[in-house]
Design a protein around this motif. Sequence first.
Motif, PDB file in Angstrom:
ATOM      1  N   GLN A  87     -33.306  -9.811  29.755  1.00 20.33           N
ATOM      2  CA  GLN A  87     -33.394  -8.815  28.685  1.00 20.33           C
ATOM      3  C   GLN A  87     -33.536  -7.199  30.104  1.00 20.33           C
ATOM      4  O   GLN A  87     -34.608  -7.178  30.947  1.00 20.33           O
ATOM      5  CB  GLN A  87     -35.018  -8.664  28.805  1.00 20.33           C
ATOM      6  CG  GLN A  87     -35.602  -7.742  26.819  1.00 20.33           C
ATOM      7  CD  GLN A  87     -36.743  -8.308  26.692  1.00 20.33           C
ATOM      8  OE1 GLN A  87     -37.282  -9.008  26.602  1.00 20.33           O
ATOM      9  NE2 GLN A  87     -36.604  -7.648  24.893  1.00 20.33           N
ATOM     10  N   LYS A 110     -33.812  -2.780  25.591  1.00 20.36           N
ATOM     11  CA  LYS A 110     -32.640  -4.117  25.098  1.00 20.36           C
ATOM     12  C   LYS A 110     -33.527  -5.071  24.677  1.00 20.36           C
ATOM     13  O   LYS A 110     -34.434  -5.459  25.054  1.00 20.36           O
ATOM     14  CB  LYS A 110     -31.687  -4.135  25.882  1.00 20.36           C
ATOM     15  CG  LYS A 110     -30.354  -3.002  26.024  1.00 20.36           C
ATOM     16  CD  LYS A 110     -29.025  -3.123  27.317  1.00 20.36           C
ATOM     17  CE  LYS A 110     -28.630  -1.918  27.103  1.00 20.36           C
ATOM     18  NZ  LYS A 110     -27.100  -2.262  27.701  1.00 20.36           N
ATOM     19  N   ASP A 111     -32.344  -5.986  23.958  1.00 16.63           N
ATOM     20  CA  ASP A 111     -33.560  -7.239  23.124  1.00 16.63           C
ATOM     21  C   ASP A 111     -33.209  -8.363  24.375  1.00 16.63           C
ATOM     22  O   ASP A 111     -31.608  -7.517  24.633  1.00 16.63           O
ATOM     23  CB  ASP A 111     -32.802  -7.093  21.895  1.00 16.63           C
ATOM     24  CG  ASP A 111     -33.404  -6.522  20.555  1.00 16.63           C
ATOM     25  OD1 ASP A 111     -32.403  -6.812  19.875  1.00 16.63           O
ATOM     26  OD2 ASP A 111     -33.815  -5.814  21.035  1.00 16.63           O
ATOM     27  N   ARG A 112     -33.836  -9.326  24.351  1.00 15.17           N
ATOM     28  CA  ARG A 112     -33.365 -10.218  25.541  1.00 15.17           C
ATOM     29  C   ARG A 112     -32.110 -10.967  24.679  1.00 15.17           C
ATOM     30  O   ARG A 112     -31.613 -10.929  23.370  1.00 15.17           O
ATOM     31  CB  ARG A 112     -34.569 -10.891  25.097  1.00 15.17           C
ATOM     32  CG  ARG A 112     -33.986 -12.504  25.894  1.00 15.17           C
ATOM     33  CD  ARG A 112     -35.383 -13.439  25.471  1.00 15.17           C
ATOM     34  NE  ARG A 112     -35.684 -14.005  24.133  1.00 15.17           N
ATOM     35  CZ  ARG A 112     -36.801 -14.410  24.487  1.00 15.17           C
ATOM     36  NH1 ARG A 112     -37.688 -14.172  25.203  1.00 15.17           N
ATOM     37  NH2 ARG A 112     -36.950 -14.993  23.066  1.00 15.17           N
ATOM     38  N   GLU A 113     -31.356 -11.282  25.404  1.00 17.14           N
ATOM     39  CA  GLU A 113     -29.974 -11.795  25.073  1.00 17.14           C
ATOM     40  C   GLU A 113     -29.304 -12.923  25.855  1.00 17.14           C
ATOM     41  O   GLU A 113     -30.016 -13.880  26.963  1.00 17.14           O
ATOM     42  CB  GLU A 113     -28.976 -10.970  25.136  1.00 17.14           C
ATOM     43  CG  GLU A 113     -28.332 -10.901  26.853  1.00 17.14           C
ATOM     44  CD  GLU A 113     -27.385  -9.789  26.797  1.00 17.14           C
ATOM     45  OE1 GLU A 113     -26.548  -8.983  26.423  1.00 17.14           O
ATOM     46  OE2 GLU A 113     -26.998  -8.974  28.031  1.00 17.14           O
TER      47      GLU A 113
END
Length: 118
Positions: free
Chosen positions: A39, A43-46
């Motif tokens: 993350q 931003k979103d966790r990916e």
Amino acid sequence: QVQLVESGGGSVQAGGSLRLSCAASGRTFSSYAMGWFRQAPGKDREFVANINWNGFTTYYADSVKGRFTISRDNAKNTVYLQMNSLKPEDTAVYYCAQGYSRDSYDYWGQGTQVTVSS
């Protein structure tokens, strides 16, 4: 109680390498899939990578394919993420997770910071 403890993060210049480790305890490590996620700020966790229980099957995000390698040592209850050719866009907090498949996890570590400077 399941615990996942990441280590190996740090600061590195672009093009460099780091190896993350995640030590697991609390249940039979070899029975579960393991994954790495990240993350970045804002931003979103990916998803980054996943490995099945015996290490024979792995999955990678397109953004890291060919540069990162996930592996596991069931005798040491540890999963690794070897990161080569690091880019500034790889900067993030990296988390390991334990679960049942590429898309299903029930335990998460606390994260380790990776910073890549240009």
